[in-house]
Design a protein around this motif. Structure first.
Motif, mmCIF file in Angstrom:
data_model
loop_
_atom_site.group_PDB
_atom_site.id
_atom_site.type_symbol
_atom_site.label_atom_id
_atom_site.label_comp_id
_atom_site.label_asym_id
_atom_site.label_seq_id
_atom_site.Cartn_x
_atom_site.Cartn_y
_atom_site.Cartn_z
ATOM 1 N N THR A 285 -26.626 -11.588 2.880
ATOM 2 C CA THR A 285 -25.930 -10.629 2.016
ATOM 3 C C THR A 285 -25.441 -9.435 2.835
ATOM 4 O O THR A 285 -26.110 -9.014 3.774
ATOM 5 C CB THR A 285 -26.908 -10.151 0.920
ATOM 6 N N PHE A 286 -24.244 -8.942 2.517
ATOM 7 C CA PHE A 286 -23.709 -7.750 3.194
ATOM 8 C C PHE A 286 -24.179 -6.511 2.428
ATOM 9 O O PHE A 286 -23.689 -6.238 1.333
ATOM 10 C CB PHE A 286 -22.178 -7.783 3.219
ATOM 11 N N PHE A 287 -25.173 -5.802 2.971
ATOM 12 C CA PHE A 287 -25.643 -4.574 2.324
ATOM 13 C C PHE A 287 -24.806 -3.396 2.822
ATOM 14 O O PHE A 287 -24.340 -3.391 3.970
ATOM 15 C CB PHE A 287 -27.125 -4.348 2.641
ATOM 16 N N ASN A 374 -22.914 -13.530 3.791
ATOM 17 C CA ASN A 374 -23.017 -13.418 5.250
ATOM 18 C C ASN A 374 -23.498 -14.763 5.815
ATOM 19 O O ASN A 374 -24.614 -14.895 6.296
ATOM 20 C CB ASN A 374 -24.023 -12.297 5.577
ATOM 21 N N GLU A 375 -22.607 -15.795 5.676
ATOM 22 C CA GLU A 375 -23.037 -17.145 6.086
ATOM 23 C C GLU A 375 -22.407 -17.533 7.417
ATOM 24 O O GLU A 375 -21.404 -16.938 7.824
ATOM 25 C CB GLU A 375 -22.569 -18.152 5.032
ATOM 26 N N LYS A 379 -15.433 -24.745 9.274
ATOM 27 C CA LYS A 379 -14.021 -24.969 8.908
ATOM 28 C C LYS A 379 -13.815 -24.943 7.410
ATOM 29 O O LYS A 379 -12.699 -24.837 6.940
ATOM 30 C CB LYS A 379 -13.482 -26.255 9.562
ATOM 31 N N THR A 380 -14.932 -24.991 6.620
ATOM 32 C CA THR A 380 -14.686 -24.871 5.163
ATOM 33 C C THR A 380 -15.353 -23.623 4.599
ATOM 34 O O THR A 380 -15.315 -23.379 3.411
ATOM 35 C CB THR A 380 -15.270 -26.091 4.408
ATOM 36 N N HIS A 381 -16.005 -22.812 5.465
ATOM 37 C CA HIS A 381 -16.686 -21.618 4.932
ATOM 38 C C HIS A 381 -16.267 -20.362 5.682
ATOM 39 O O HIS A 381 -16.317 -20.331 6.910
ATOM 40 C CB HIS A 381 -18.204 -21.759 5.055
ATOM 41 N N LEU A 382 -15.842 -19.333 4.923
ATOM 42 C CA LEU A 382 -15.620 -18.005 5.514
ATOM 43 C C LEU A 382 -16.717 -17.106 4.966
ATOM 44 O O LEU A 382 -17.541 -17.541 4.162
ATOM 45 C CB LEU A 382 -14.244 -17.473 5.071
#
Ligand code: FB9
Length: 515
Positions: A285-287, A374-375, A379-382
């Motif tokens: 997670t982006f805190f 925040n992963e 090629k299929t995930h940003l």
């Protein structure tokens, strides 16, 4: 029209007059003029029907860097051997010295020379001394490769018997073959017509009846319309508008999703997601650093404490997660990881409404907007995607209704067969992954996730005990990538997207015609 095009026209006119026809490729080759310019002139003569064009195509050879090097300098391996032999009778040089004496362009040409000469045993290499020695047997008298390339250069249209050679040389990246389209021109209905064809019926032509004996250019109904640089919806937004349209037509109301920043309370705690849940740490997670915390407004105090209580001690038939719940942790601001955070807020508002009015109005809600995780990128995930979420709150609904809604929803996007796989979400029980048979891909794909929101989420809000809330979610990116045949998500979203593609991308037609 450029002046030289007119000269080309005269030349073409003259040649057709003398030879009866004109070949764009052989002329460009003989006269070494750019083929494209010839085609330009021919096209405009075709427009004025001075000539008739027949299309034809041929394979042609285009030399690449190393191919051009060999044409001008000969094969690099032979050049290396000759360099060694020229430098001293033993034909010995340190590799560094040889590299230094060797041409620098194209890049890695020395490495190529070295590896080919080694392969052909034309040199030996003493690693310890970093020394190259020309082998006595090396025969550099004949450079077959250069001979072949020179032959191809003379006639860039390969003959059948050269196929194997060309395959080898294109594999060695000396050249590449490409198809060239060229034209044969013969006399057209207006051939020899010197009078310039009129393109418009002007007042002058009308005035003195000149139009009666004027030639008019015929309309070219195949002419491409003028490209209008209008705005264009990004493919993702085309798909979004389709899903939105469909959900609105199904009687769903859109939830307000404009704020990307959320408090941990709405994104996690209100959804009964425990504070030690792995998704709640900075790896997923982006805190926010500033403002790091959100303030709890008094209106929320009671509900806040009920959430604390259900996490710590359960209730409503639940054991709760039995840990010390931190109010500070729940106030940490973050970029929402799902639009379910918005669903939670809206459901709480409905509970407040119910508390005020004593009346619970069933609702069908949806949201389509960006969520951030925040992963690890692939090629299929940003680090962000667009989540589509549907929520139905009503009395006496359950898993069967959820499956029915999913069937109805997805078959409108061409997915007629669904399968469900039990899964776990902290905020829904039961939960199901949804799989659909994708006709276009001719395979089963995971098309989303779904479940029934837990009482530990709904009852602390104050919603009536006999109200159930079913919900499901999917992404916008997956159906878009599948529909536009996009393999890598970076082609769809982000700085690598070519705006021109966006403009040219077709409409998104997933709707199942027989709905
Ligand atoms: O979109 C997904 N797949 C998909 C969807 C549609 C489609 O074609 C259209 C029908 C014609 C083709 C594929 N997925 C969800 C499945 C996978 O791609 C998955 O690997 C990736 N998922 C994302 C999350 O990744 C971390 C897609 C995203 C997703 C997953 C779950 C939810 C939302 C988005 C949810 C939820 C939910 C559950 C219960 C209650 C409320 C919301």
């Amino acid at each position: 029209m450029e002046p030289h095009t007119d000269n080309f026209k005269e030349t073409i006119h003259h040649l057709i007059n003398t030879n009866g026809s004109f070949n764009s490729l052989s002329y460009s080759f003989e006269k070494n003029v750019p083929h494209q310019d010839i085609v330009g002139a021919l096209k405009s003569m075709e427009m004025s029907e001075t000539v008739v064009l027949q299309k034809d195509e041929k394979n042609q050879i285009e030399f690449l860097d190393e191919g051009r090097f060999i044409l001008s300098h000969g094969s690099p391996n032979i050049m290396l051997v000759q360099l060694l032999l020229k430098s001293n009778p033993e034909g010995k040089l340190s590799k560094a010295k040889a590299l230094d004496l060797f041409p620098k362009e194209p890049k890695n040409i020395f490495d190529r020379a070295f590896s080919i000469a080694m392969k052909l045993k034309q040199i030996t290499y003493d690693k310890t001394k970093d020394e190259i020695t020309a082998s006595k047997t090396a025969d550099t008298s004949v450079d077959n490769v250069q001979a072949d390339l020179l032959r191809f250069q003379k006639d860039p249209h390969p003959q059948k018997q050269d196929e194997q050679l060309l395959k080898q040389y294109s594999k060695d990246k000396l050249l590449k073959e490409s198809k060239i389209v060229f034209w044969n021109a013969t006399k057209g209905p207006n051939f020899g017509e010197t009078r310039k064809a009129e393109t418009d019926l002007t007042i002058e032509l009308l005035h003195n009846d000149d139009w009666k004996n004027s030639k008019f250019k015929s309309y070219n109904f195949n002419a491409k319309g003028k490209e209008h640089n209008t705005g264009a919806l990004h493919p993702l937004l085309k798909v979004r508008s389709q899903y939105r349209q469909m959900l609105l037509e199904l009687g769903f109301h859109e939830m307000p999703t404009s704020n990307f920043v959320e408090s941990s309370f709405w994104n996690f705690d209100s959804l009964f997601q425990p504070q030690q849940h792995p998704a709640r740490d900075a790896h997923d997670t982006f805190f926010l650093i500033n403002p790091k915390f959100s303030k709890i407004n008094d209106a929320l105090k009671d509900y806040f404490n009920r959430v604390k209580d259900v996490h710590e001690n359960g209730g409503y038939g639940s054991t709760g997660w039995k840990y010390n719940w931190s109010a500070e942790e729940s106030c940490k601001n973050l970029l929402r990881t799902h639009t379910t955070a918005v669903s939670s807020k809206i459901l709480y508002k409905m509970a407040c409404e119910y508390k005020l009015t004593g009346i619970f109005k069933p609702a069908k809600l949806f949201s389509i907007d960006r969520v951030f995780r925040n992963e690890s990128l692939d090629k299929t995930h940003l680090a962000e995607f667009h989540q589509i979420e549907g929520v139905i709150a009503d009395r006496n609904i359950g898993l069967g209704h959820l499956m029915g809604v999913l069937e109805d929803f997805f078959q409108r996007f061409g997915i007629k067969r669904l399968r469900y796989k039990p899964t776990f979400n902290p905020y829904t029980e039961p939960s199901m992954e949804v799989y659909g048979f994708h006709e276009k891909l001719n395979k089963w794909v995971e098309i989303g996730n779904s479940g029934i929101f837990r009482p530990e989420m709904l009852l602390p809000m104050g919603l009536p005990e006999d109200v159930q809330v079913i919900a499901w979610g999917l992404s916008l990116e997956r159906p878009t990538m599948i529909n536009y045949g996009i393999e890598n998500i970076r082609e769809l979203f982000g700085h690598e997207v070519k705006i021109s593609d966006t403009r040219k991308s077709s409409i998104y037609c997933l709707l199942n015609e027989n709905v």
